[in-house]
Design a protein around this motif. Structure first.
Motif, mmCIF file in Angstrom:
data_model
loop_
_atom_site.group_PDB
_atom_site.id
_atom_site.type_symbol
_atom_site.label_atom_id
_atom_site.label_comp_id
_atom_site.label_asym_id
_atom_site.label_seq_id
_atom_site.Cartn_x
_atom_site.Cartn_y
_atom_site.Cartn_z
ATOM 1 N N ALA A 82 6.918 -1.910 11.763
ATOM 2 C CA ALA A 82 6.229 -0.619 11.708
ATOM 3 C C ALA A 82 5.413 -0.522 10.421
ATOM 4 O O ALA A 82 5.860 0.050 9.431
ATOM 5 C CB ALA A 82 7.244 0.516 11.781
ATOM 6 N N PRO A 83 4.219 -1.116 10.405
ATOM 7 C CA PRO A 83 3.407 -1.156 9.179
ATOM 8 C C PRO A 83 3.000 0.228 8.674
ATOM 9 O O PRO A 83 2.880 1.174 9.442
ATOM 10 C CB PRO A 83 2.161 -1.941 9.598
ATOM 11 C CG PRO A 83 2.523 -2.626 10.860
ATOM 12 C CD PRO A 83 3.580 -1.797 11.508
ATOM 13 N N LEU A 84 2.803 0.288 7.366
ATOM 14 C CA LEU A 84 2.263 1.491 6.741
ATOM 15 C C LEU A 84 0.796 1.645 7.133
ATOM 16 O O LEU A 84 0.096 0.659 7.370
ATOM 17 C CB LEU A 84 2.330 1.375 5.215
ATOM 18 C CG LEU A 84 3.697 1.298 4.566
ATOM 19 C CD1 LEU A 84 3.548 0.934 3.090
ATOM 20 C CD2 LEU A 84 4.435 2.603 4.729
ATOM 21 N N GLU A 85 0.344 2.870 7.162
ATOM 22 C CA GLU A 85 -1.086 3.114 7.341
ATOM 23 C C GLU A 85 -1.767 2.794 6.017
ATOM 24 O O GLU A 85 -1.326 3.245 4.965
ATOM 25 C CB GLU A 85 -1.312 4.573 7.717
ATOM 26 C CG GLU A 85 -2.742 4.907 8.025
ATOM 27 C CD GLU A 85 -2.895 6.359 8.439
ATOM 28 O OE1 GLU A 85 -3.990 6.901 8.206
ATOM 29 O OE2 GLU A 85 -1.943 6.943 8.967
ATOM 30 N N SER A 86 -2.818 1.997 6.074
ATOM 31 C CA SER A 86 -3.487 1.620 4.827
ATOM 32 C C SER A 86 -4.496 2.673 4.418
ATOM 33 O O SER A 86 -5.009 3.417 5.248
ATOM 34 C CB SER A 86 -4.162 0.252 4.952
ATOM 35 O OG SER A 86 -5.174 0.303 5.916
ATOM 36 N N GLY A 87 -4.769 2.687 3.130
ATOM 37 C CA GLY A 87 -5.744 3.621 2.590
ATOM 38 C C GLY A 87 -7.147 3.027 2.620
ATOM 39 O O GLY A 87 -7.398 1.993 3.224
ATOM 40 N N THR A 88 -8.043 3.672 1.939
ATOM 41 C CA THR A 88 -9.421 3.222 1.832
ATOM 42 C C THR A 88 -9.493 2.051 0.864
ATOM 43 O O THR A 88 -8.856 2.072 -0.187
ATOM 44 C CB THR A 88 -10.314 4.368 1.319
ATOM 45 O OG1 THR A 88 -10.154 5.483 2.183
ATOM 46 C CG2 THR A 88 -11.768 3.958 1.264
ATOM 47 N N ALA A 89 -10.254 1.037 1.213
ATOM 48 C CA ALA A 89 -10.427 -0.117 0.328
ATOM 49 C C ALA A 89 -11.143 0.319 -0.945
ATOM 50 O O ALA A 89 -11.975 1.227 -0.931
ATOM 51 C CB ALA A 89 -11.216 -1.211 1.023
ATOM 52 N N ILE A 90 -10.782 -0.324 -2.047
ATOM 53 C CA ILE A 90 -11.493 -0.081 -3.295
ATOM 54 C C ILE A 90 -12.413 -1.262 -3.563
ATOM 55 O O ILE A 90 -12.192 -2.361 -3.065
ATOM 56 C CB ILE A 90 -10.529 0.136 -4.481
ATOM 57 C CG1 ILE A 90 -9.701 -1.122 -4.753
ATOM 58 C CG2 ILE A 90 -9.637 1.343 -4.242
ATOM 59 C CD1 ILE A 90 -8.934 -1.083 -6.057
ATOM 60 N N SER A 91 -13.423 -1.033 -4.353
ATOM 61 C CA SER A 91 -14.363 -2.091 -4.701
ATOM 62 C C SER A 91 -13.769 -2.979 -5.791
ATOM 63 O O SER A 91 -12.978 -2.521 -6.615
ATOM 64 C CB SER A 91 -15.669 -1.474 -5.207
ATOM 65 O OG SER A 91 -16.543 -2.484 -5.676
#
Length: 113
Positions: A82-91
């Motif tokens: 049950a993977p975590l929901e990922s956030g927005t990628a950072i540069s």
């Protein structure tokens, strides 16, 4: 691309200590992270700075910080299913605004002769 970066890109769960390099690389790749801070009291590090880093990032989307090895093992098994929901990628590069701000700060701090 290095082998490390290729493995990071291809993994489904990134498990590491609470080091800034690890956190930033996983955020760049939008990988779910399971992190365990290294502790001074266990002789794993010279200070407890990773506890401060853990406190700062504890509520970051896609990142789970655990406090002991038993929890690490338990959560590792759970997150595969049950993977975590990922956030927005950072540069991986500083923004132009940040670069301008640093440049202005350095210019203001330069001694005038």
């Amino acid at each position: 691309m290095t082998e490390y970066r290729a493995r990071m890109r291809d993994c489904t769960l990134f498990v590491a200590h609470v080091g800034m390099g690890s956190i930033l690389q996983a955020l760049e790749e939008r990988k779910q992270m399971l992190l365990l801070p290294r502790l001074h009291s266990l002789g794993e590090h010279t200070t407890d700075h990773q506890l401060h880093t853990a406190a700062r990032f504890r509520n970051t989307k896609g990142l789970l910080i655990v406090d002991d090895v038993l929890a690490l093992h338990r959560e590792m098994s759970r997150l595969i299913v049950a993977p975590l929901e990922s956030g927005t990628a950072i540069s991986n590069q500083a923004s132009p605004e940040l670069l301008r701000s640093i440049s202005c700060w350095l210019e203001a701090a330069r001694p005038r002769f």
